[in-house]
Motif scaffolding. Structure first.
Motif, PDB file in Angstrom:
ATOM      1  N   ALA A 257       0.920  -1.452   0.021  1.00  0.00           N
ATOM      2  CA  ALA A 257       0.064   0.039   0.048  1.00  0.00           C
ATOM      3  C   ALA A 257       0.790   1.239  -0.115  1.00  0.00           C
ATOM      4  O   ALA A 257       0.360   2.297  -0.542  1.00  0.00           O
ATOM      5  CB  ALA A 257      -0.916  -0.025   1.274  1.00  0.00           C
ATOM      6  N   ALA A 258       2.196   1.252   0.462  1.00  0.00           N
ATOM      7  CA  ALA A 258       2.809   2.508   0.591  1.00  0.00           C
ATOM      8  C   ALA A 258       3.466   2.608  -0.690  1.00  0.00           C
ATOM      9  O   ALA A 258       4.015   3.829  -0.927  1.00  0.00           O
ATOM     10  CB  ALA A 258       4.224   2.036   1.521  1.00  0.00           C
ATOM     11  N   GLN A 259       3.205   1.913  -1.680  1.00  0.00           N
ATOM     12  CA  GLN A 259       3.943   2.046  -2.933  1.00  0.00           C
ATOM     13  C   GLN A 259       2.929   2.845  -3.878  1.00  0.00           C
ATOM     14  O   GLN A 259       3.102   3.361  -4.871  1.00  0.00           O
ATOM     15  CB  GLN A 259       4.112   0.948  -3.818  1.00  0.00           C
ATOM     16  CG  GLN A 259       5.160  -0.111  -3.224  1.00  0.00           C
ATOM     17  CD  GLN A 259       5.280  -1.506  -4.098  1.00  0.00           C
ATOM     18  OE1 GLN A 259       4.782  -2.226  -3.808  1.00  0.00           O
ATOM     19  NE2 GLN A 259       6.268  -1.224  -5.129  1.00  0.00           N
ATOM     20  N   MET A 261      -0.161   6.014  -4.862  1.00  0.00           N
ATOM     21  CA  MET A 261      -0.506   7.273  -4.630  1.00  0.00           C
ATOM     22  C   MET A 261      -2.281   7.258  -4.396  1.00  0.00           C
ATOM     23  O   MET A 261      -2.821   6.238  -4.631  1.00  0.00           O
ATOM     24  CB  MET A 261      -0.117   8.084  -5.635  1.00  0.00           C
ATOM     25  CG  MET A 261       1.352   8.308  -5.951  1.00  0.00           C
ATOM     26  SD  MET A 261       1.994   9.291  -7.020  1.00  0.00           S
ATOM     27  CE  MET A 261       1.209  11.162  -6.281  1.00  0.00           C
ATOM     28  N   ARG A 262      -2.582   8.246  -3.839  1.00  0.00           N
ATOM     29  CA  ARG A 262      -4.221   8.287  -3.542  1.00  0.00           C
ATOM     30  C   ARG A 262      -4.876   8.241  -4.953  1.00  0.00           C
ATOM     31  O   ARG A 262      -4.542   8.584  -5.899  1.00  0.00           O
ATOM     32  CB  ARG A 262      -4.376   9.571  -2.952  1.00  0.00           C
ATOM     33  CG  ARG A 262      -6.183  10.010  -2.710  1.00  0.00           C
ATOM     34  CD  ARG A 262      -6.425  11.157  -2.205  1.00  0.00           C
ATOM     35  NE  ARG A 262      -5.587  11.478  -0.994  1.00  0.00           N
ATOM     36  CZ  ARG A 262      -6.004  11.787   0.200  1.00  0.00           C
ATOM     37  NH1 ARG A 262      -7.328  12.296   0.311  1.00  0.00           N
ATOM     38  NH2 ARG A 262      -5.338  11.793   1.396  1.00  0.00           N
ATOM     39  N   GLY A 263      -5.843   7.209  -4.746  1.00  0.00           N
ATOM     40  CA  GLY A 263      -6.683   6.726  -6.228  1.00  0.00           C
ATOM     41  C   GLY A 263      -6.009   5.757  -6.753  1.00  0.00           C
ATOM     42  O   GLY A 263      -6.746   5.024  -7.707  1.00  0.00           O
ATOM     43  N   GLU A 264      -4.740   5.232  -6.497  1.00  0.00           N
ATOM     44  CA  GLU A 264      -4.264   4.256  -7.216  1.00  0.00           C
ATOM     45  C   GLU A 264      -4.577   2.900  -6.737  1.00  0.00           C
ATOM     46  O   GLU A 264      -4.724   2.714  -5.300  1.00  0.00           O
ATOM     47  CB  GLU A 264      -2.458   4.210  -7.498  1.00  0.00           C
ATOM     48  CG  GLU A 264      -2.199   5.336  -8.136  1.00  0.00           C
ATOM     49  CD  GLU A 264      -0.511   5.459  -8.224  1.00  0.00           C
ATOM     50  OE1 GLU A 264      -0.151   6.020  -9.240  1.00  0.00           O
ATOM     51  OE2 GLU A 264       0.075   4.929  -7.417  1.00  0.00           O
ATOM     52  N   SER A 265      -4.568   1.739  -7.594  1.00  0.00           N
ATOM     53  CA  SER A 265      -4.801   0.397  -7.049  1.00  0.00           C
ATOM     54  C   SER A 265      -3.738  -0.521  -7.401  1.00  0.00           C
ATOM     55  O   SER A 265      -3.492  -1.535  -6.970  1.00  0.00           O
ATOM     56  CB  SER A 265      -6.092  -0.119  -7.583  1.00  0.00           C
ATOM     57  OG  SER A 265      -6.053  -0.188  -8.935  1.00  0.00           O
ATOM     58  N   HIS A 266      -2.768   0.056  -8.185  1.00  0.00           N
ATOM     59  CA  HIS A 266      -1.640  -0.708  -8.609  1.00  0.00           C
ATOM     60  C   HIS A 266      -0.459   0.194  -9.260  1.00  0.00           C
ATOM     61  O   HIS A 266      -0.825   1.242  -9.547  1.00  0.00           O
ATOM     62  CB  HIS A 266      -2.102  -1.823  -9.786  1.00  0.00           C
ATOM     63  CG  HIS A 266      -1.333  -3.078  -9.871  1.00  0.00           C
ATOM     64  ND1 HIS A 266      -0.096  -3.338 -10.235  1.00  0.00           N
ATOM     65  CD2 HIS A 266      -1.927  -4.234  -9.591  1.00  0.00           C
ATOM     66  CE1 HIS A 266       0.213  -4.358  -9.902  1.00  0.00           C
ATOM     67  NE2 HIS A 266      -0.904  -5.155  -9.702  1.00  0.00           N
ATOM     68  N   VAL A 267       0.486  -0.257  -9.168  1.00  0.00           N
ATOM     69  CA  VAL A 267       1.830   0.167  -9.860  1.00  0.00           C
ATOM     70  C   VAL A 267       1.832  -0.092 -11.273  1.00  0.00           C
ATOM     71  O   VAL A 267       2.816   0.538 -12.049  1.00  0.00           O
ATOM     72  CB  VAL A 267       3.247   0.029  -9.170  1.00  0.00           C
ATOM     73  CG1 VAL A 267       2.923   0.470  -7.636  1.00  0.00           C
ATOM     74  CG2 VAL A 267       3.443  -1.383  -9.155  1.00  0.00           C
ATOM     75  N   GLY A 289      -4.652  -5.895  -6.661  1.00  0.00           N
ATOM     76  CA  GLY A 289      -3.139  -5.344  -6.425  1.00  0.00           C
ATOM     77  C   GLY A 289      -2.164  -6.643  -6.417  1.00  0.00           C
ATOM     78  O   GLY A 289      -0.982  -6.313  -5.937  1.00  0.00           O
ATOM     79  N   GLY A 290      -2.649  -7.793  -7.150  1.00  0.00           N
ATOM     80  CA  GLY A 290      -1.579  -8.749  -7.125  1.00  0.00           C
ATOM     81  C   GLY A 290      -0.903  -8.440  -8.530  1.00  0.00           C
ATOM     82  O   GLY A 290      -1.111  -7.690  -9.379  1.00  0.00           O
ATOM     83  N   LEU A 321      10.365  -3.245 -14.021  1.00  0.00           N
ATOM     84  CA  LEU A 321       9.341  -2.599 -13.069  1.00  0.00           C
ATOM     85  C   LEU A 321      10.157  -2.501 -11.726  1.00  0.00           C
ATOM     86  O   LEU A 321       9.960  -3.395 -10.981  1.00  0.00           O
ATOM     87  CB  LEU A 321       7.972  -3.152 -12.841  1.00  0.00           C
ATOM     88  CG  LEU A 321       6.795  -2.672 -12.063  1.00  0.00           C
ATOM     89  CD1 LEU A 321       6.401  -1.444 -12.682  1.00  0.00           C
ATOM     90  CD2 LEU A 321       5.774  -3.490 -11.875  1.00  0.00           C
ATOM     91  N   PRO A 322      10.779  -1.352 -11.422  1.00  0.00           N
ATOM     92  CA  PRO A 322      11.651  -1.587 -10.160  1.00  0.00           C
ATOM     93  C   PRO A 322      10.740  -1.645  -8.957  1.00  0.00           C
ATOM     94  O   PRO A 322      11.249  -2.123  -7.827  1.00  0.00           O
ATOM     95  CB  PRO A 322      12.214   0.123 -10.163  1.00  0.00           C
ATOM     96  CG  PRO A 322      12.436   0.186 -11.566  1.00  0.00           C
ATOM     97  CD  PRO A 322      11.110  -0.388 -12.442  1.00  0.00           C
ATOM     98  N   GLY A 323       9.177  -1.108  -9.125  1.00  0.00           N
ATOM     99  CA  GLY A 323       8.681  -1.457  -7.548  1.00  0.00           C
ATOM    100  C   GLY A 323       8.537  -2.866  -7.427  1.00  0.00           C
ATOM    101  O   GLY A 323       7.941  -3.115  -5.981  1.00  0.00           O
ATOM    102  N   VAL A 324       8.743  -3.618  -8.237  1.00  0.00           N
ATOM    103  CA  VAL A 324       8.642  -5.355  -7.514  1.00  0.00           C
ATOM    104  C   VAL A 324       9.436  -5.536  -6.591  1.00  0.00           C
ATOM    105  O   VAL A 324       8.766  -6.069  -5.614  1.00  0.00           O
ATOM    106  CB  VAL A 324       9.164  -6.005  -9.046  1.00  0.00           C
ATOM    107  CG1 VAL A 324       9.464  -7.628  -8.476  1.00  0.00           C
ATOM    108  CG2 VAL A 324       8.228  -5.952 -10.034  1.00  0.00           C
ATOM    109  N   LYS A 325      10.755  -4.778  -6.219  1.00  0.00           N
ATOM    110  CA  LYS A 325      11.548  -5.059  -5.157  1.00  0.00           C
ATOM    111  C   LYS A 325      10.871  -4.812  -3.784  1.00  0.00           C
ATOM    112  O   LYS A 325      11.152  -5.290  -2.619  1.00  0.00           O
ATOM    113  CB  LYS A 325      12.909  -4.591  -5.340  1.00  0.00           C
ATOM    114  CG  LYS A 325      13.054  -2.925  -5.389  1.00  0.00           C
ATOM    115  CD  LYS A 325      14.585  -2.768  -5.560  1.00  0.00           C
ATOM    116  CE  LYS A 325      14.778  -1.302  -5.303  1.00  0.00           C
ATOM    117  NZ  LYS A 325      14.264  -0.778  -6.914  1.00  0.00           N
ATOM    118  N   ASP A 326       9.819  -3.919  -3.719  1.00  0.00           N
ATOM    119  CA  ASP A 326       9.208  -3.607  -2.524  1.00  0.00           C
ATOM    120  C   ASP A 326       7.796  -4.136  -2.374  1.00  0.00           C
ATOM    121  O   ASP A 326       7.068  -3.924  -1.346  1.00  0.00           O
ATOM    122  CB  ASP A 326       8.943  -1.951  -2.527  1.00  0.00           C
ATOM    123  CG  ASP A 326      10.300  -1.236  -2.780  1.00  0.00           C
ATOM    124  OD1 ASP A 326      11.212  -1.590  -1.882  1.00  0.00           O
ATOM    125  OD2 ASP A 326      10.250  -0.541  -3.387  1.00  0.00           O
TER     126      ASP A 326
END
Length: 413
Positions: A257-259, A261-267, A289-290, A321-326
Motif C-alpha cells: 500500500a505504501a507504493q 498514491m491516492r486513488g491508485e490500486s496498482h503500480v 493489487g496482485g 518494473l523497479p517497484g517489484v522489489k518492494d
C-alpha cells in the motif's frame, strides 16, 4: 425417447471444466472425474489472452487457432455470467511489449514486423508515450510496443465461475435443453475400455475403471488428463501421444500500500511482456493489487522449484518494473505443462464417442474456449446412436479447418 448422454470428462483443469460446461449446455449429463480440481498447470497459469504477443517463429498452425479462441472468449464469458454471479477474472487491460536494451530491441522489433505482416495490431511507442502510459516502468528501457487487443483472465477465478455454473440449477428459458448439474468423482481413471456387452448396460459404450477399483459405465468420454494421458490403460494405449513435461516457475506478489498514491490500486496497468538480456519475462497485474511474474520454461528432471529461475525472474522483473522489489512475495508455484513436439495440441477422436484433448502447453488458458467447443462437438455424435462415418459431422467447414491444425484429428488403427 430419452436421448440425453451420460458423459464423463476425465480431468478438471481449465480446459476440462470448460469442456464439461460446453457439454452440459449441449444436453449432456456430465460427470467430471479427477483427483483434484485445477491444481496442476491451470493453477499456476497467469492467464494471458495474447494471440499476438505469444506469436513465435515457425508456429503458423498455432496462430489461427489462438486468434479464433481469443475471439470466442467474450461470448463464452457472457454465457457463463448468465449461469452464475461468480466473477470470471477477465480484464481488458492490453499488453505492452518491452525491450530492455538494444539487442533485446532488435529481437522484439523483428517479431513485431512478423506480427504486423500477419495483420496483427502492434504499434511502436515513443519513450515519452511509454512513460506516460506506465510511469512505474524503469527509465531507460530501450523500446516499447502497444498490443491493445491482448488481455488477461485470472484462471483461478475462471475455474471458480465455471464450477459454479456446472453446479447451478439452470433456468430452462435461458438454457433450453441443458443437462443436469455436473456430478463430481474425486478419483483417478486408470483404464478406459469399450463396454464388453451392451446388453448389460444398454447405451453405455465405455467402462472407466478408477483407482479404487470401481467400474463406471458411460455413453461417451472426453479425455482431458494433461500429462496423465499416458498413465491410462486400455483404449488410450492404442493411440500413444508424444507428450512431455515442460516445467514453469511462477511468482505471485502483492503491491505494498505504501507504493500507491491516492486513488491508485496498482503500480502497473497493462500486462507487460519483456525481453531482458535475451530472456523473456511477463508481469500480469491483477485487479486486487496482485502481480503474476513468469516465463520460465524448463525441460529438466527437477519437478520442484528451480532457484535459478526464481532469481532470474525477479532480477528481470525488477529491471522492467523497479517497484517489484518492494512488493510482498506471496507465492511461488511450479507446475508441469503438457508439451508436444511443435506446441500444437492433440484434439480428436480415438473411437466414436471417445475424444482426447491434451497437449496445450503454455497456451491452455488462451485456447480453452475453442478446445471446449470443438471437443464437445466431437463427442456429440455419440449422443443419439451409431456415429456417422464423418468424424466431425456437427462442425462447420471453418471449424474443421481449425481442427485440422491440431496434431490429431481422428485416430486410425
Amino acid at each position: 425417447m430419452n436421448t440425453r448422454a451420460n458423459t464423463a470428462v476425465i480431468g478438471a483443469g481449465v480446459i476440462g471444466l470448460l469442456t464439461a460446461w460446453q457439454l452440459r449446455l449441449t444436453g449432456h449429463d456430465v460427470t467430471v472425474i479427477a483427483p483434484s480440481i485445477a491444481q496442476d498447470a491451470s493453477y499456476a497459469a497467469a492467464g494471458m489472452l495474447a494471440p499476438i504477443s505469444e506469436v513465435q517463429y515457425g508456429q503458423d498452425d498455432l496462430w489461427p487457432i489462438m486468434t479464433a479462441s481469443r475471439s470466442e472468449y467474450p461470448q463464452f464469458l457472457s454465457t457463463l455470467s448468465r449461469a452464475t454471479s461468480v466473477p470470471t477474472g477477465y480484464r481488458e487491460n492490453g499488453t505492452l511489449l518491452i525491450a530492455a536494451d538494444r539487442s533485446d530491441r532488435d529481437a522484439v522489433a523483428e517479431l513485431a514486423v512478423l506480427q504486423r505482416e500477419h495483420g496483427m495490431e502492434v504499434s511502436a511507442l515513443t519513450s515519452s508515450t511509454l512513460r506516460r502510459r506506465e510511469p512505474g516502468l524503469a527509465p531507460g528501457l530501450s523500446k516499447g510496443w502497444d498490443v491493445p487487443s491482448d488481455h488477461q483472465i485470472d484462471p483461478r477465478q475462471l475455474v471458480a465461475a465455471t464450477r459454479a455454473a456446472l453446479e447451478a440449477d439452470l433456468d430452462p428459458r435461458q438454457f433450453p435443453g441443458a443437462g443436469a448439474p455436473a456430478r463430481w468423482n474425486t478419483a483417478t481413471v486408470t483404464s478406459v475400455e469399450e463396454a464388453p456387452d451392451e446388453q448389460e448396460a444398454p447405451g453405455q459404450r465405455f467402462i472407466l475403471t478408477t483407482d479404487d477399483g470401481a467400474a463406471h459405465p458411460f455413453h461417451s468420454v472426453l479425455l482431458v488428463p494433461g500429462l496423465g494421458y499416458s498413465e491410462i490403460a486400455g483404449l488410450p494405449e492404442t493411440c500413444p501421444l508424444e507428450l512431455r513435461p515442460i516445467h514453469g516457475d511462477v511468482l505471485r506478489l502483492q503491491v505494498n500500500a505504501a507504493q500507491l498514491m491516492r486513488g491508485e490500486s496498482h503500480v502497473l496497468d497493462a500486462t507487460v511482456r519483456a525481453k531482458v538480456n535475451g530472456r523473456s519475462v511477463y508481469l500480469v497485474p491483477r485487479a486486487d493489487g496482485g502481480l503474476v511474474i513468469g516465463a520460465s520454461s524448463r525441460e529438466d528432471s527437477l519437478a520442484g522449484t528451480h532457484a535459478g529461475s526464481v532469481q532470474e525472474l525477479l532480477t528481470d522483473a525488477v529491471a522492467v518494473l523497479p517497484g517489484v522489489k518492494d512488493m510482498e512475495l506471496t507465492e511461488i508455484t511450479t507446475r508441469a505443462r503438457p508439451g508436444t513436439p511443435d506446441e500444437r495440441p492433440f484434439l480428436g477422436e480415438l473411437r466414436p464417442g471417445l475424444v482426447v484433448s491434451t497437449g496445450y502447453s503454455r497456451h491452455g488458458i488462451l485456447l480453452a474456449p475453442l478446445a471446449a467447443r470443438l471437443g464437445a462437438a466431437l463427442v456429440k455424435p455419440a449422443l443419439l446412436g451409431p456415429a456417422s462415418s464423418d468424424p466431425t459431422p456437427e462442425l462447420s467447414a471453418e471449424d474443421q479447418q481449425l481442427l485440422s491444425r491440431m496434431r490429431l484429428t481422428r485416430h486410425r488403427d
